[in-house]
Enzyme design. Sequence first.
Site, PDB file in Angstrom:
ATOM      1  N   ILE A  12       7.090 -19.550  -8.020  1.00  0.00           N
ATOM      2  CA  ILE A  12       7.039 -21.006  -8.089  1.00  0.00           C
ATOM      3  C   ILE A  12       8.425 -21.581  -8.331  1.00  0.00           C
ATOM      4  O   ILE A  12       8.823 -22.578  -7.713  1.00  0.00           O
ATOM      5  CB  ILE A  12       6.070 -21.475  -9.189  1.00  0.00           C
ATOM      6  CG1 ILE A  12       4.646 -20.984  -8.892  1.00  0.00           C
ATOM      7  CG2 ILE A  12       6.087 -22.996  -9.301  1.00  0.00           C
ATOM      8  CD1 ILE A  12       4.056 -21.512  -7.603  1.00  0.00           C
ATOM      9  N   GLY A 111      -0.389 -22.023 -15.787  1.00  0.00           N
ATOM     10  CA  GLY A 111      -0.706 -20.881 -16.622  1.00  0.00           C
ATOM     11  C   GLY A 111      -0.741 -21.197 -18.098  1.00  0.00           C
ATOM     12  O   GLY A 111      -1.237 -20.390 -18.902  1.00  0.00           O
ATOM     13  N   SER A 140      -2.859 -26.032 -12.249  1.00  0.00           N
ATOM     14  CA  SER A 140      -2.793 -24.856 -11.378  1.00  0.00           C
ATOM     15  C   SER A 140      -3.010 -25.209  -9.915  1.00  0.00           C
ATOM     16  O   SER A 140      -3.432 -26.314  -9.567  1.00  0.00           O
ATOM     17  CB  SER A 140      -3.842 -23.840 -11.806  1.00  0.00           C
ATOM     18  OG  SER A 140      -5.141 -24.308 -11.455  1.00  0.00           O
ATOM     19  N   CYS A 141      -2.756 -24.232  -9.069  1.00  0.00           N
ATOM     20  CA  CYS A 141      -2.928 -24.422  -7.628  1.00  0.00           C
ATOM     21  C   CYS A 141      -4.360 -24.818  -7.276  1.00  0.00           C
ATOM     22  O   CYS A 141      -4.590 -25.736  -6.477  1.00  0.00           O
ATOM     23  CB  CYS A 141      -2.515 -23.160  -6.871  1.00  0.00           C
ATOM     24  SG  CYS A 141      -3.328 -21.645  -7.458  1.00  0.00           S
ATOM     25  N   HIS A 195     -11.836 -23.572 -14.111  1.00  0.00           N
ATOM     26  CA  HIS A 195     -11.302 -24.557 -13.174  1.00  0.00           C
ATOM     27  C   HIS A 195     -11.919 -25.943 -13.380  1.00  0.00           C
ATOM     28  O   HIS A 195     -11.226 -26.966 -13.274  1.00  0.00           O
ATOM     29  CB  HIS A 195     -11.521 -24.081 -11.741  1.00  0.00           C
ATOM     30  CG  HIS A 195     -10.948 -22.732 -11.475  1.00  0.00           C
ATOM     31  ND1 HIS A 195     -11.696 -21.572 -11.605  1.00  0.00           N
ATOM     32  CD2 HIS A 195      -9.697 -22.343 -11.111  1.00  0.00           C
ATOM     33  CE1 HIS A 195     -10.928 -20.536 -11.321  1.00  0.00           C
ATOM     34  NE2 HIS A 195      -9.722 -20.968 -11.021  1.00  0.00           N
ATOM     35  N   GLY A 196     -13.233 -26.006 -13.661  1.00  0.00           N
ATOM     36  CA  GLY A 196     -13.876 -27.299 -13.870  1.00  0.00           C
ATOM     37  C   GLY A 196     -13.296 -28.063 -15.049  1.00  0.00           C
ATOM     38  O   GLY A 196     -12.872 -29.219 -14.906  1.00  0.00           O
ATOM     39  N   HIS A 221      -6.344 -19.248  -1.410  1.00  0.00           N
ATOM     40  CA  HIS A 221      -7.660 -19.446  -2.002  1.00  0.00           C
ATOM     41  C   HIS A 221      -8.510 -20.260  -1.028  1.00  0.00           C
ATOM     42  O   HIS A 221      -7.979 -20.951  -0.149  1.00  0.00           O
ATOM     43  CB  HIS A 221      -7.575 -20.224  -3.314  1.00  0.00           C
ATOM     44  CG  HIS A 221      -6.696 -19.604  -4.352  1.00  0.00           C
ATOM     45  ND1 HIS A 221      -6.889 -18.334  -4.844  1.00  0.00           N
ATOM     46  CD2 HIS A 221      -5.635 -20.107  -5.025  1.00  0.00           C
ATOM     47  CE1 HIS A 221      -5.974 -18.075  -5.775  1.00  0.00           C
ATOM     48  NE2 HIS A 221      -5.197 -19.132  -5.886  1.00  0.00           N
TER      49      HIS A 221
END
Length: 338
Positions: A12, A111, A140-141, A195-196, A221
């Site tokens: 990154i 992260g 995050s991505c 993620h949620g 992803h």
Amino acid sequence: MKNIGINGYGTIGKRVADAVQAQDDMKIAGVTKRSPDFEAKTAVERGYDLYISVPEREQEFIDAGIEVSGTADELFEKLDLVVDCTPGGVGARNKEEIYKKIGLKAIFEGGEDHDAIGTSFNSTGNYTNSIDKDYVRVVSCNTTGLCRTLTPVKNLCGIKKVRAVMVRRGADPSQVKKGPINSIIPNPPKVPSHHGPDVQTILEDISVTTMALLVPTTLMHQHNIMVELENSVSTDDILDEFEKAYRVMPVAASLGLGSTAEIMEYAKDLGRSRGDMYEIPVWKESVNVVDNELFYMQAVHQESDVVPENVDAIRAMLGLEDEAEKSILKTNKAMNIL
């Protein structure tokens, strides 16, 4: 012209460095590395001043023929802001042990935990929350990908509830120690995944539940998303909104873009640095509204989609631009984002 540093010139960090250097209101004052590897050598070849985060290793850099401009601490003293691209958990320690002590503003990556940093950032989702902040986390991505497409849907017709299945790449292309891979792994083997809740650090008023799994690929992803809508809209309405949305790229499987492999090939054909895909591709054929529920599929290039967000976060934190749209357009133009 603001002086920006990159702490951790890796996957990154090197991309953020190039993105910052492409802007006309900020510049890279230096980057840091721990080890004298090919990325350290490439940083110097690209014209970046290289600073070492472990001073005791200076002789290793000299032996490798890599020019060093000083230590990381010396770099930090020259900066208006540092983008911390160190491994997860390290950035939070750096915040407390280094940046706070010297009064240095810092951006962290996904992260790090939201609570450890205090503010999470997405350009279209909550840009103004980070204006003049000292510490900000670019999500995050995967969270960036979800926010990019859920925000225009929310603005168009409102969202009751989101359910999403995240099909995650097993490793980045260069992570050879993680392969070969011959399995599908629930990641984590429980619902919901992280993620949620991470999306809710940006879009605080919507219900999002996610589950995730790892599959044997390194390219991207892939998300499968189901959204219960508050107000009635058509499939065409959603497609039109995705076409207008910043950093979202509707793609047609019928034109040979039916897989993540083909999308990454398209990024190369666009002439992108490192073959990166900054936008979130959404398969047009997957977009469908049935009984007021929206279904769609999208892809996320995990190595690059957060890069323009870092540039926008810099502008917000340093007071260079108060309006999200103006910063997004400026960043997009400099990075050739469609």
